[in-house]
Design an enzyme around this catalytic site. Sequence first.
Site, PDB file in Angstrom:
ATOM      1  N   GLU A  48      37.620  39.826  41.365  1.00  0.00           N
ATOM      2  CA  GLU A  48      38.612  39.017  42.061  1.00  0.00           C
ATOM      3  C   GLU A  48      39.655  38.463  41.103  1.00  0.00           C
ATOM      4  O   GLU A  48      40.750  38.088  41.526  1.00  0.00           O
ATOM      5  CB  GLU A  48      37.929  37.884  42.816  1.00  0.00           C
ATOM      6  CG  GLU A  48      37.063  38.366  43.963  1.00  0.00           C
ATOM      7  CD  GLU A  48      36.234  37.264  44.565  1.00  0.00           C
ATOM      8  OE1 GLU A  48      36.337  36.115  44.133  1.00  0.00           O
ATOM      9  OE2 GLU A  48      35.468  37.571  45.490  1.00  0.00           O
ATOM     10  N   GLU A 103      45.933  46.649  45.079  1.00  0.00           N
ATOM     11  CA  GLU A 103      44.964  45.992  44.190  1.00  0.00           C
ATOM     12  C   GLU A 103      43.600  45.919  44.871  1.00  0.00           C
ATOM     13  O   GLU A 103      42.565  46.122  44.230  1.00  0.00           O
ATOM     14  CB  GLU A 103      45.445  44.597  43.806  1.00  0.00           C
ATOM     15  CG  GLU A 103      44.552  43.921  42.790  1.00  0.00           C
ATOM     16  CD  GLU A 103      44.429  44.685  41.487  1.00  0.00           C
ATOM     17  OE1 GLU A 103      43.294  45.097  41.136  1.00  0.00           O
ATOM     18  OE2 GLU A 103      45.448  44.884  40.812  1.00  0.00           O
ATOM     19  N   GLU A 156      36.824  50.737  42.055  1.00  0.00           N
ATOM     20  CA  GLU A 156      36.005  50.337  40.901  1.00  0.00           C
ATOM     21  C   GLU A 156      34.598  49.933  41.326  1.00  0.00           C
ATOM     22  O   GLU A 156      33.619  50.301  40.668  1.00  0.00           O
ATOM     23  CB  GLU A 156      36.693  49.195  40.152  1.00  0.00           C
ATOM     24  CG  GLU A 156      37.952  49.640  39.441  1.00  0.00           C
ATOM     25  CD  GLU A 156      38.699  48.501  38.775  1.00  0.00           C
ATOM     26  OE1 GLU A 156      38.293  47.328  38.940  1.00  0.00           O
ATOM     27  OE2 GLU A 156      39.690  48.784  38.084  1.00  0.00           O
TER      28      GLU A 156
END
Length: 98
Positions: free
Chosen positions: A4, A45, A52
């Site tokens: 985050e 993003e 990921e």
Amino acid sequence: MAKEAAFRPEALAGVRLAVAYAVMEVTAAIRLSAAVLYLPLIAMEAVNTAIEEIIDHIAPEMSDTGKHAKDLGSLAVFCLISANSILLHYALSLHLTV
């Protein structure tokens, strides 16, 4: 979650961009363009973070495929950051020549 943290600089940059555009009193077209470029940046993003997370879960060991997937996600984010920067430079050039 550590991932985050990637959103924090971009969220802060969004606030700073909004302030900069307000101070420069840019046209509505530039403000709209800024929003059109900034929102996909946040979305990309999120997609990059998802890539990921998935790669880290499926193949926690280093693999070429995982590295390429992560690199491509990062490239997409970089391209949108670059597009936002180009618009900012354009707005600055208009503001500074007036």
